[in-house]
Design a protein around this motif. Sequence first.
Motif, PDB file in Angstrom:
ATOM      1  N   ILE A 290       0.840  -1.204   0.000  1.00  0.00           N
ATOM      2  CA  ILE A 290       0.000   0.000   0.000  1.00  0.00           C
ATOM      3  C   ILE A 290       0.872   1.250   0.000  1.00  0.00           C
ATOM      4  N   ALA A 291       1.988   1.190   0.702  1.00  0.00           N
ATOM      5  CA  ALA A 291       2.897   2.339   0.755  1.00  0.00           C
ATOM      6  C   ALA A 291       3.652   2.544  -0.545  1.00  0.00           C
ATOM      7  N   GLY A 292       3.726   1.528  -1.384  1.00  0.00           N
ATOM      8  CA  GLY A 292       4.501   1.623  -2.617  1.00  0.00           C
ATOM      9  C   GLY A 292       3.890   2.578  -3.620  1.00  0.00           C
ATOM     10  N   GLN A 293       4.739   3.160  -4.442  1.00  0.00           N
ATOM     11  CA  GLN A 293       4.310   4.116  -5.457  1.00  0.00           C
ATOM     12  C   GLN A 293       4.604   3.626  -6.874  1.00  0.00           C
ATOM     13  N   ASP A 294       5.126   2.407  -7.018  1.00  0.00           N
ATOM     14  CA  ASP A 294       5.467   1.922  -8.348  1.00  0.00           C
ATOM     15  C   ASP A 294       4.250   1.288  -9.013  1.00  0.00           C
ATOM     16  N   HIS A 295       4.440   0.816 -10.244  1.00  0.00           N
ATOM     17  CA  HIS A 295       3.315   0.316 -11.034  1.00  0.00           C
ATOM     18  C   HIS A 295       2.812  -1.044 -10.561  1.00  0.00           C
ATOM     19  N   THR A 296       3.578  -1.726  -9.705  1.00  0.00           N
ATOM     20  CA  THR A 296       3.155  -3.045  -9.208  1.00  0.00           C
ATOM     21  C   THR A 296       2.455  -2.962  -7.855  1.00  0.00           C
ATOM     22  N   ALA A 297       2.270  -1.755  -7.316  1.00  0.00           N
ATOM     23  CA  ALA A 297       1.731  -1.619  -5.966  1.00  0.00           C
ATOM     24  C   ALA A 297       0.318  -2.201  -5.869  1.00  0.00           C
ATOM     25  N   ARG A 298      -0.506  -1.931  -6.848  1.00  0.00           N
ATOM     26  CA  ARG A 298      -1.880  -2.429  -6.789  1.00  0.00           C
ATOM     27  C   ARG A 298      -1.912  -3.951  -6.833  1.00  0.00           C
ATOM     28  N   ARG A 299      -1.151  -4.539  -7.750  1.00  0.00           N
ATOM     29  CA  ARG A 299      -1.129  -6.004  -7.863  1.00  0.00           C
ATOM     30  C   ARG A 299      -0.584  -6.633  -6.582  1.00  0.00           C
ATOM     31  N   ASP A 300       0.500  -6.066  -6.037  1.00  0.00           N
ATOM     32  CA  ASP A 300       1.078  -6.618  -4.809  1.00  0.00           C
ATOM     33  C   ASP A 300       0.099  -6.518  -3.639  1.00  0.00           C
ATOM     34  N   THR A 301      -0.658  -5.435  -3.597  1.00  0.00           N
ATOM     35  CA  THR A 301      -1.639  -5.288  -2.524  1.00  0.00           C
ATOM     36  C   THR A 301      -2.724  -6.349  -2.623  1.00  0.00           C
ATOM     37  N   GLU A 302      -3.220  -6.565  -3.825  1.00  0.00           N
ATOM     38  CA  GLU A 302      -4.286  -7.557  -4.008  1.00  0.00           C
ATOM     39  C   GLU A 302      -3.800  -8.955  -3.638  1.00  0.00           C
ATOM     40  N   HIS A 303      -2.611  -9.313  -4.074  1.00  0.00           N
ATOM     41  CA  HIS A 303      -2.075 -10.632  -3.732  1.00  0.00           C
ATOM     42  C   HIS A 303      -1.800 -10.738  -2.233  1.00  0.00           C
ATOM     43  N   GLY A 304      -1.300  -9.649  -1.635  1.00  0.00           N
ATOM     44  CA  GLY A 304      -1.023  -9.673  -0.205  1.00  0.00           C
ATOM     45  C   GLY A 304      -2.282  -9.858   0.628  1.00  0.00           C
ATOM     46  N   LEU A 305      -3.384  -9.256   0.210  1.00  0.00           N
ATOM     47  CA  LEU A 305      -4.633  -9.417   0.945  1.00  0.00           C
ATOM     48  C   LEU A 305      -5.124 -10.861   0.897  1.00  0.00           C
ATOM     49  N   VAL A 306      -4.912 -11.532  -0.227  1.00  0.00           N
ATOM     50  CA  VAL A 306      -5.302 -12.945  -0.328  1.00  0.00           C
ATOM     51  C   VAL A 306      -4.487 -13.778   0.650  1.00  0.00           C
ATOM     52  N   ARG A 307      -3.174 -13.538   0.712  1.00  0.00           N
ATOM     53  CA  ARG A 307      -2.324 -14.280   1.652  1.00  0.00           C
ATOM     54  C   ARG A 307      -2.693 -13.953   3.098  1.00  0.00           C
ATOM     55  N   LEU A 308      -3.034 -12.707   3.362  1.00  0.00           N
ATOM     56  CA  LEU A 308      -3.409 -12.339   4.731  1.00  0.00           C
ATOM     57  C   LEU A 308      -4.674 -13.070   5.155  1.00  0.00           C
ATOM     58  N   ASP A 309      -5.672 -13.129   4.290  1.00  0.00           N
ATOM     59  CA  ASP A 309      -6.908 -13.827   4.639  1.00  0.00           C
ATOM     60  C   ASP A 309      -6.655 -15.305   4.900  1.00  0.00           C
ATOM     61  N   ALA A 310      -5.717 -15.874   4.147  1.00  0.00           N
ATOM     62  CA  ALA A 310      -5.397 -17.289   4.358  1.00  0.00           C
ATOM     63  C   ALA A 310      -4.776 -17.522   5.733  1.00  0.00           C
TER      64      ALA A 310
END
Length: 648
Positions: free
Chosen positions: A246-266
């Motif tokens: 979420i803190a990231g400003q690069d072009h992969t920030a959105r994708r990394d956030t979405e994948h991270g939320l999936v891992r967090l829920d698991a």
Amino acid sequence: MPDGGAVARSLFAVLATTVLVLLWISGPAALWVAGAGAVAGAIGLQDSPGGRIARVGIASVQMGAAVLLGTLTASFDIVFVVAVALWCFVAGLQWAVGGNAGLVGAGATALLVVAPPVAPTVASVLLPTLLTIAAGGVQAALIAIWPPQRWRTQREALSDAYRALADEARQIGADAGSAAAHILDPSLRDAFIDTQASRRPEAYHGGHRPPERILATLRALRESPGVKDDDVTRMSEAAAEVLDAIAGQDHTARRDTEHGLVRLDATVTRLSGPEEALAQRLSRQLREVAKLRFPDLNRADLISPVRNAAQVVRSHMTLTSPVLRHAIRLSGAVALGVAADRFAPVAHGHWIALTVLMVLRPETAHTYTRCVGRLAGIAAGVVAASAIAAVVHPSGAVAALLATACVAVTYAVHRTGYIAGSVALAAATVFLLDIDAATSGATLEDRLFSIIIGGGLAVVAHVALPDHALTRLHQRAGELLKSEIDYAATVIKAYVHALDRQSDTVTSAWQRAYRARAGFEAASGAARVNTRALRRWLRSYRTALNAVTASCAALEDSLPPHPPAALTREFIAAVDDYIDALRGAPATPAAPWTVDVAALTAAAQQVRERAAGVTGDDGALRVLVAEIASITRSLAGIASISEPISAE
């Protein structure tokens, strides 16, 4: 008011695109490009979170559609009048979505009604349409590439905060006893607190609060009995990855956030006991933050906002809705104005329809006073612009330059009041129309004559189709509630912040509340109070608001000339949070003002807790805390009063 640099960039782009189109294409296209660029720039600079590019894009497409419809039908008088009537009906319904959406609809309609009666060709239809959409695209690109400094400051402050929270999350389970007292930089709150701002969109309120709530959850996890468990450690690592993304400003920030939320829920599903509830709360908080940071996260398609707006509009397709009645009034009045321009001997009659668009609003609570005020402002702006035009004789690029300058003035005076805004907007419209030879050359007498007719049509439309009596009463009640809240917020702010001309500011807030109360009583007197439920609601509403007024008067009596020096930063921040929760967000024209009781109660509790940390025996402080509690109880009572659905 956006920062000067952002406004200057936006207006320079408007001027540059207008001049280029004027030199290479035609006058009508330049007029449409200038109008579309100004409207899109204003939408892009709205102080609200995320989704700005999408909003500018949707507005640009709508304005392009208006130009397309105008170029196709303008040469056929009867067809053009019918097309304008249908378009205005749809544009009027946009007020159900919100004030900005309604104003975009009015701006797009203005581009439609000034379409010259030229026979359509492929080039004369497609080229202006594409250029109009492109003018909005330029504004969207400016916001994306070079956002205002305020937004950049807030983005950097949030990035630093989320990185600090990620480090804090990684420490859970590693060394639970070494938590720092403060990990969030105080500048985070400073970046979002603006004591000059009256209210902002609800989603934007307190951008500093989500990090503070996440920090509280992380600290609770640190103190939980199962903090050393491996599952808790894995969960905290996953949360840290989400916070870093979420803190990231690069072009992969959105994708990394979405994948991270999936891992967090698991990882959250593996927990049990008290840590499970805390982890679920942390997961919800991170999802809320991710949606604010990436508005299109988990969105199946890009037209979901349009579908949601369509659902809101459908809910107002009842005759008692003020939005539906406004759409009918707008459609009829503008269509009559266009018909007068086409069929009656009225020189430059497009000013009739433009006046209706600038005057007519779904404002049940103060329709006629604001109609008259806007009419006076429009007339003053036209007189001022005509005086300049008599000396300069602007046309083409010179007119575009003067129009851009008037739009800049509109930004500057926007917060002064709607009359000053009408003056600047009318002057800008005069010079915008002078860009194209087909709409230029009107004399002062022509403009004022059409303005009088347009204002008369707007008022007659309200007289012919007034708002429902109970709807008008509810709107007046919401207006009174808003004014009382503003009065309370102004007095409370004066306790913790030094205000310029404190006495005058507080007195002005009280006078607005007094006028709103008079309007509410007038509306209640005009309504047919034939039911016990309505009489009980009026009595309860008056009692609760009288209690708020009494609390404000007590606060004003104990108001110190300057904020006490003993106030702590934490207490001032808690009071600022309470003021934000008190003011809330602007209601749409379709709904009266309401109060978020849950947020207000939580903020009042925070004020009481922070007041315990203020040293010294300050009587004014005790009065402030006590009256905040009283105001909260009174407003909670108002929210619990169910509004009657029938007056008979």
